[in-house]
Design a protein around this motif. Sequence first.
Motif, PDB file in Angstrom:
ATOM      1  N   PRO A  42       0.832  -1.210   0.000  1.00 17.17           N
ATOM      2  CA  PRO A  42       0.000   0.000   0.000  1.00 17.17           C
ATOM      3  C   PRO A  42       0.859   1.249   0.000  1.00 17.17           C
ATOM      4  O   PRO A  42       1.998   1.237   0.471  1.00 17.17           O
ATOM      5  CB  PRO A  42      -0.803  -0.126   1.306  1.00 17.17           C
ATOM      6  CG  PRO A  42       0.007  -1.007   2.176  1.00 17.17           C
ATOM      7  CD  PRO A  42       0.699  -1.983   1.247  1.00 17.17           C
ATOM      8  N   SER A  44       0.814   5.791   0.420  1.00 18.84           N
ATOM      9  CA  SER A  44       0.160   6.829   1.215  1.00 18.84           C
ATOM     10  C   SER A  44      -0.892   7.538   0.386  1.00 18.84           C
ATOM     11  O   SER A  44      -0.878   7.503  -0.838  1.00 18.84           O
ATOM     12  CB  SER A  44       1.206   7.854   1.681  1.00 18.84           C
ATOM     13  OG  SER A  44       1.835   8.439   0.564  1.00 18.84           O
ATOM     14  N   VAL A  45      -1.823   8.201   1.100  1.00 17.96           N
ATOM     15  CA  VAL A  45      -2.890   8.940   0.423  1.00 17.96           C
ATOM     16  C   VAL A  45      -2.300  10.194  -0.187  1.00 17.96           C
ATOM     17  O   VAL A  45      -1.583  10.944   0.471  1.00 17.96           O
ATOM     18  CB  VAL A  45      -3.985   9.339   1.438  1.00 17.96           C
ATOM     19  CG1 VAL A  45      -5.077  10.138   0.737  1.00 17.96           C
ATOM     20  CG2 VAL A  45      -4.551   8.097   2.101  1.00 17.96           C
ATOM     21  N   ASN A  85      -3.888   3.346  -2.227  1.00 19.68           N
ATOM     22  CA  ASN A  85      -4.317   2.706  -0.982  1.00 19.68           C
ATOM     23  C   ASN A  85      -4.741   1.252  -1.199  1.00 19.68           C
ATOM     24  O   ASN A  85      -5.415   0.662  -0.361  1.00 19.68           O
ATOM     25  CB  ASN A  85      -5.474   3.499  -0.358  1.00 19.68           C
ATOM     26  CG  ASN A  85      -5.007   4.770   0.307  1.00 19.68           C
ATOM     27  OD1 ASN A  85      -4.645   4.775   1.473  1.00 19.68           O
ATOM     28  ND2 ASN A  85      -4.979   5.854  -0.455  1.00 19.68           N
ATOM     29  N   TYR A 144     -11.286   1.463   1.354  1.00 19.77           N
ATOM     30  CA  TYR A 144     -11.253   2.449   0.267  1.00 19.77           C
ATOM     31  C   TYR A 144     -12.152   3.641   0.591  1.00 19.77           C
ATOM     32  O   TYR A 144     -11.814   4.791   0.293  1.00 19.77           O
ATOM     33  CB  TYR A 144     -11.704   1.797  -1.043  1.00 19.77           C
ATOM     34  CG  TYR A 144     -10.734   0.757  -1.564  1.00 19.77           C
ATOM     35  CD1 TYR A 144      -9.380   1.050  -1.706  1.00 19.77           C
ATOM     36  CD2 TYR A 144     -11.157  -0.523  -1.909  1.00 19.77           C
ATOM     37  CE1 TYR A 144      -8.485   0.099  -2.173  1.00 19.77           C
ATOM     38  CE2 TYR A 144     -10.272  -1.474  -2.380  1.00 19.77           C
ATOM     39  CZ  TYR A 144      -8.936  -1.165  -2.510  1.00 19.77           C
ATOM     40  OH  TYR A 144      -8.049  -2.095  -2.976  1.00 19.77           O
ATOM     41  N   ALA A 147     -10.251   5.826   2.885  1.00 21.43           N
ATOM     42  CA  ALA A 147      -9.218   6.590   2.174  1.00 21.43           C
ATOM     43  C   ALA A 147      -9.837   7.778   1.443  1.00 21.43           C
ATOM     44  O   ALA A 147      -9.284   8.887   1.461  1.00 21.43           O
ATOM     45  CB  ALA A 147      -8.492   5.685   1.183  1.00 21.43           C
TER      46      ALA A 147
END
Length: 246
Positions: A42, A44-45, A85, A144, A147
């Motif tokens: 994964p 980062s946003v 994500n 999701y 996120a």
Amino acid sequence: MPETDKSLGRKILSFFVKEEDAGTATGTPPVVASAAPRPSAPASVPSSPTPNTSPAAPPSNTGTTTTGVVDPKFAEHFANVLAQNNPPGPDYFEFRETLRSLSNLGLPEDKQFQAAWASFKALAGPAFAGAGNATVLTNTANGYISALNKDRDGFGKSVEAALAERVGGLQNEQKRLQTENDTLAKQLVEIQKQIDANTNRLTAITGEITDQSGKITQNQQNYESTFAHFIDQIKSDIAKMNQYLT
């Protein structure tokens, strides 16, 4: 963004929004498209896209409400958020891809989901072979959503900052200009009063000029008449003195 994430983001974008759907009103059901392979870990946003802060026309006072549309730049941004994500391994997106592959078979919706779940478990391998429910799917789908909500919070803050900077600045300018206009309007009233007073005085002066000119002219004529009387009297006496005394 790494090339893998870019590719995944484009595929996720096509998963939610078809090209002809861009610009439709907000609330239009998302279009199901193909899912994509997952990156190994994964990410980062990404930061929220910055709201447009370019000068705009003043808001209308008609009372109408603006309706949002599916904006291509935001659709691409959200697809990239989901891509960054995306956890490793099969999850919600693979299930949706499987479900999509069954959409043209004419099955009822419940049968589509059940068949997709069975197919997903078979394709996902031994780890899901004995799974009795779809918790792994709902958990990743909720991840999701989390996120996207986090990204929305960041975007909301950037909107507030943009409003404070641009709209707040315009409102301050609006107040300043209105104050200046009020001051100038008061000055115009005072100037008009002064103009009216001057006009009245000009009218009075015109009459005074006529009156004073008449008095002065008459006084001059009286002076000349009196002067002539004295001169004539003296000359008359001189003539008589020359006549009678020589």
